[in-house]
Write a protein that holds these residues in place. Structure first.
Motif, PDB file in Angstrom:
ATOM      1  N   GLU A 208     -39.116 -45.196  27.650  1.00 43.43           N
ATOM      2  CA  GLU A 208     -39.616 -46.522  28.023  1.00 43.43           C
ATOM      3  C   GLU A 208     -38.536 -47.275  28.801  1.00 43.43           C
ATOM      4  O   GLU A 208     -37.359 -47.275  28.422  1.00 43.43           O
ATOM      5  CB  GLU A 208     -40.016 -47.308  26.777  1.00 43.43           C
ATOM      6  CG  GLU A 208     -40.593 -48.677  27.105  1.00 43.43           C
ATOM      7  CD  GLU A 208     -41.191 -49.356  25.892  1.00 43.43           C
ATOM      8  OE1 GLU A 208     -41.406 -50.575  25.957  1.00 43.43           O
ATOM      9  OE2 GLU A 208     -41.447 -48.652  24.894  1.00 43.43           O
ATOM     10  N   LEU A 209     -38.959 -47.892  29.895  1.00 42.06           N
ATOM     11  CA  LEU A 209     -38.023 -48.572  30.788  1.00 42.06           C
ATOM     12  C   LEU A 209     -37.988 -50.073  30.507  1.00 42.06           C
ATOM     13  O   LEU A 209     -38.953 -50.638  29.998  1.00 42.06           O
ATOM     14  CB  LEU A 209     -38.421 -48.317  32.246  1.00 42.06           C
ATOM     15  CG  LEU A 209     -38.518 -46.843  32.674  1.00 42.06           C
ATOM     16  CD1 LEU A 209     -39.041 -46.727  34.095  1.00 42.06           C
ATOM     17  CD2 LEU A 209     -37.163 -46.156  32.543  1.00 42.06           C
ATOM     18  N   SER A 210     -36.882 -50.692  30.884  1.00 38.89           N
ATOM     19  CA  SER A 210     -36.695 -52.133  30.728  1.00 38.89           C
ATOM     20  C   SER A 210     -36.283 -52.721  32.068  1.00 38.89           C
ATOM     21  O   SER A 210     -35.822 -51.991  32.959  1.00 38.89           O
ATOM     22  CB  SER A 210     -35.619 -52.433  29.680  1.00 38.89           C
ATOM     23  OG  SER A 210     -35.950 -51.859  28.433  1.00 38.89           O
ATOM     24  N   PRO A 211     -36.444 -54.034  32.243  1.00 35.87           N
ATOM     25  CA  PRO A 211     -36.003 -54.659  33.493  1.00 35.87           C
ATOM     26  C   PRO A 211     -34.540 -54.330  33.790  1.00 35.87           C
ATOM     27  O   PRO A 211     -33.672 -54.402  32.916  1.00 35.87           O
ATOM     28  CB  PRO A 211     -36.192 -56.159  33.223  1.00 35.87           C
ATOM     29  CG  PRO A 211     -37.324 -56.200  32.249  1.00 35.87           C
ATOM     30  CD  PRO A 211     -37.119 -55.004  31.359  1.00 35.87           C
ATOM     31  N   SER A 225     -47.429 -54.296  31.127  1.00 38.31           N
ATOM     32  CA  SER A 225     -48.354 -53.907  30.057  1.00 38.31           C
ATOM     33  C   SER A 225     -47.707 -52.831  29.207  1.00 38.31           C
ATOM     34  O   SER A 225     -46.995 -51.958  29.720  1.00 38.31           O
ATOM     35  CB  SER A 225     -49.676 -53.404  30.641  1.00 38.31           C
ATOM     36  OG  SER A 225     -50.514 -52.891  29.628  1.00 38.31           O
ATOM     37  N   ARG A 226     -47.967 -52.889  27.909  1.00 37.50           N
ATOM     38  CA  ARG A 226     -47.423 -51.903  26.982  1.00 37.50           C
ATOM     39  C   ARG A 226     -48.498 -51.581  25.955  1.00 37.50           C
ATOM     40  O   ARG A 226     -48.891 -52.434  25.170  1.00 37.50           O
ATOM     41  CB  ARG A 226     -46.171 -52.438  26.299  1.00 37.50           C
ATOM     42  CG  ARG A 226     -45.541 -51.442  25.319  1.00 37.50           C
ATOM     43  CD  ARG A 226     -44.357 -52.049  24.588  1.00 37.50           C
ATOM     44  NE  ARG A 226     -43.193 -52.212  25.454  1.00 37.50           N
ATOM     45  CZ  ARG A 226     -42.759 -53.369  25.887  1.00 37.50           C
ATOM     46  NH1 ARG A 226     -43.407 -54.501  25.570  1.00 37.50           N
ATOM     47  NH2 ARG A 226     -41.683 -53.450  26.645  1.00 37.50           N
ATOM     48  N   TYR A 233     -45.367 -51.217  34.959  1.00 36.44           N
ATOM     49  CA  TYR A 233     -44.181 -51.970  35.360  1.00 36.44           C
ATOM     50  C   TYR A 233     -44.354 -52.561  36.761  1.00 36.44           C
ATOM     51  O   TYR A 233     -45.046 -51.990  37.614  1.00 36.44           O
ATOM     52  CB  TYR A 233     -42.937 -51.060  35.394  1.00 36.44           C
ATOM     53  CG  TYR A 233     -42.660 -50.307  34.112  1.00 36.44           C
ATOM     54  CD1 TYR A 233     -41.969 -50.895  33.066  1.00 36.44           C
ATOM     55  CD2 TYR A 233     -43.071 -48.987  33.962  1.00 36.44           C
ATOM     56  CE1 TYR A 233     -41.678 -50.187  31.901  1.00 36.44           C
ATOM     57  CE2 TYR A 233     -42.797 -48.268  32.802  1.00 36.44           C
ATOM     58  CZ  TYR A 233     -42.104 -48.881  31.775  1.00 36.44           C
ATOM     59  OH  TYR A 233     -41.826 -48.174  30.628  1.00 36.44           O
ATOM     60  N   ARG A 234     -43.684 -53.688  36.999  1.00 39.04           N
ATOM     61  CA  ARG A 234     -43.495 -54.183  38.367  1.00 39.04           C
ATOM     62  C   ARG A 234     -42.123 -53.701  38.812  1.00 39.04           C
ATOM     63  O   ARG A 234     -41.116 -53.941  38.131  1.00 39.04           O
ATOM     64  CB  ARG A 234     -43.579 -55.710  38.410  1.00 39.04           C
ATOM     65  CG  ARG A 234     -43.415 -56.280  39.831  1.00 39.04           C
ATOM     66  CD  ARG A 234     -43.946 -57.713  39.910  1.00 39.04           C
ATOM     67  NE  ARG A 234     -43.243 -58.621  39.007  1.00 39.04           N
ATOM     68  CZ  ARG A 234     -42.156 -59.318  39.337  1.00 39.04           C
ATOM     69  NH1 ARG A 234     -41.629 -59.213  40.549  1.00 39.04           N
ATOM     70  NH2 ARG A 234     -41.596 -60.138  38.463  1.00 39.04           N
ATOM     71  N   VAL A 245     -46.427 -51.769  41.803  1.00 44.02           N
ATOM     72  CA  VAL A 245     -46.762 -51.588  40.389  1.00 44.02           C
ATOM     73  C   VAL A 245     -46.709 -50.100  40.074  1.00 44.02           C
ATOM     74  O   VAL A 245     -47.269 -49.283  40.804  1.00 44.02           O
ATOM     75  CB  VAL A 245     -48.150 -52.160  40.058  1.00 44.02           C
ATOM     76  CG1 VAL A 245     -48.573 -51.767  38.629  1.00 44.02           C
ATOM     77  CG2 VAL A 245     -48.168 -53.666  40.215  1.00 44.02           C
ATOM     78  N   MET A 246     -46.007 -49.739  38.995  1.00 42.90           N
ATOM     79  CA  MET A 246     -45.898 -48.347  38.587  1.00 42.90           C
ATOM     80  C   MET A 246     -46.472 -48.192  37.179  1.00 42.90           C
ATOM     81  O   MET A 246     -46.102 -48.949  36.273  1.00 42.90           O
ATOM     82  CB  MET A 246     -44.436 -47.881  38.599  1.00 42.90           C
ATOM     83  CG  MET A 246     -44.235 -46.438  38.154  1.00 42.90           C
ATOM     84  SD  MET A 246     -42.535 -45.880  38.337  1.00 42.90           S
ATOM     85  CE  MET A 246     -41.712 -46.828  37.053  1.00 42.90           C
TER      86      MET A 246
END
Length: 246
Positions: A208-211, A225-226, A233-234, A245-246
Motif C-alpha cells: 500500500e502506497l502513501s503520499p 479510495s481504500r 491514488y492521485r 488517477v491510478m
C-alpha cells in the motif's frame, strides 16, 4: 412457471456476462440469481392464478474449474469415466404422496442457493434433466446410452429421451415433461496460464502506497479510495508533471 423458466435462463445468460470481470464466479452468479429471484417473486404477487416459480441449475465453466448453482428439483449429473454422479440435491417436500418444491426461484423473497466448486477434467460430461425423469432410467442405462456414441451429444439426448419415454409409457404415466441436455469439456486451458504471476513475469504486488511514495516514475499525491479489494491514488508523472488517477 413456463414464463419464469424461460426468462430466468435468458436473463442469467445475458446478465452474468455483464457483471464486472474482476468479480469471482460465485459473487457474479449469486448477484444475478438474487436479482432474478426478486423479480420473479414480485411478479408472482401480481398474478391471480399461478406463480412465477421455477427450478434453475446453472453450470459456469471458467479456467480449469466448474461452478454449479442450483435451486429447485432439476437434476445435474456428471459422467467422469465410468462414474455417474448426481451433483445436485432435490429441494422437494413429500405431502400426501405428492412431491412439491421446497425451494425454487421466485418462491420466496430471499433465496438459498446451493453452490459447488470443483476441478474440471477433460472429457467430463454433464447431464441436465428434469425431476420427471426420476424413476425411469437406471444410472447404468444413462451411461450406456450416452457412451453408445458420445461424439454427437444431440443424438445422445435423443436416445435418452426415447428410452425414458418408452419406460414411462410402459408404466402408465406421461412423459411430456422430459428434457435432457448434455455438455462436454473437450479441452482445458493450461493451468499455468491462469497464474497472473506467470503472465506478468513474476512481478511482485506493490505494498500500500502513501503520499510521497514513488512507483514506476509516478509520485503518489493522495489516497482517493481504500477498500478490501482495491486502492485508488492521485499520482503525478515525474517526467511530464501530468496528474492522473491510478
Amino acid at each position: 412457471a413456463k414464463q419464469a423458466g424461460d426468462l430466468s435462463v435468458r436473463s442469467f445468460l445475458a446478465d452474468y456476462y455483464s457483471t464486472p470481470d474482476h468479480l469471482d464466479v460465485k459473487t457474479s452468479a449469486t448477484r444475478v440469481l438474487r436479482a432474478l429471484n426478486a423479480w420473479t417473486y414480485s411478479q408472482s404477487r401480481q398474478v391471480a392464478e399461478g406463480s412465477y416459480v421455477t427450478s434453475l441449475s446453472a453450470l459456469v465453466l471458467r479456467g480449469t474449474e466448474g461452478h454449479l448453482f442450483h435451486m429447485g428439483d432439476t437434476l445435474v449429473f456428471r459422467l467422469r469415466g465410468a462414474e455417474f454422479e448426481q451433483l445436485t440435491r432435490d429441494h422437494v417436500t413429500d405431502l400426501g404422496g405428492y412431491r412439491y418444491p421446497s425451494r425454487a426461484l421466485g418462491m420466496d423473497n430471499s433465496i438459498d442457493i446451493d453452490y459447488a466448486r470443483f476441478p474440471a477434467k477433460q472429457g467430463d460430461l454433464f447431464l441436465f434433466t428434469t425431476q420427471a425423469v426420476l424413476g425411469t432410467l437406471m444410472p447404468s442405462e444413462y451411461v450406456q446410452l450416452i457412451r453408445q456414441d458420445a461424439s454427437d451429444l444431440d443424438a445422445a439426448c435423443d436416445r435418452l429421451a426415447e428410452a425414458a419415454v418408452q419406460r414411462a409409457q410402459s408404466r402408465g404415466y406421461g412423459a411430456d415433461q422430459f428434457c435432457f441436455q448434455l455438455v462436454r469439456i473437450d479441452e482445458l486451458p493450461d493451468a499455468q496460464s491462469e497464474n497472473p504471476a506467470k503472465v506478468y513475469g513474476e512481478l511482485p504486488i506493490p505494498p500500500e502506497l502513501s503520499p510521497g511514495d514513488r512507483l514506476d516514475g509516478l509520485e503518489v499525491l493522495a489516497v482517493l479510495s481504500r477498500t478490501a479489494q482495491s486502492r485508488v491514488y492521485r499520482v503525478r508523472d515525474l517526467q511530464s508533471e501530468r496528474e492522473m488517477v491510478m
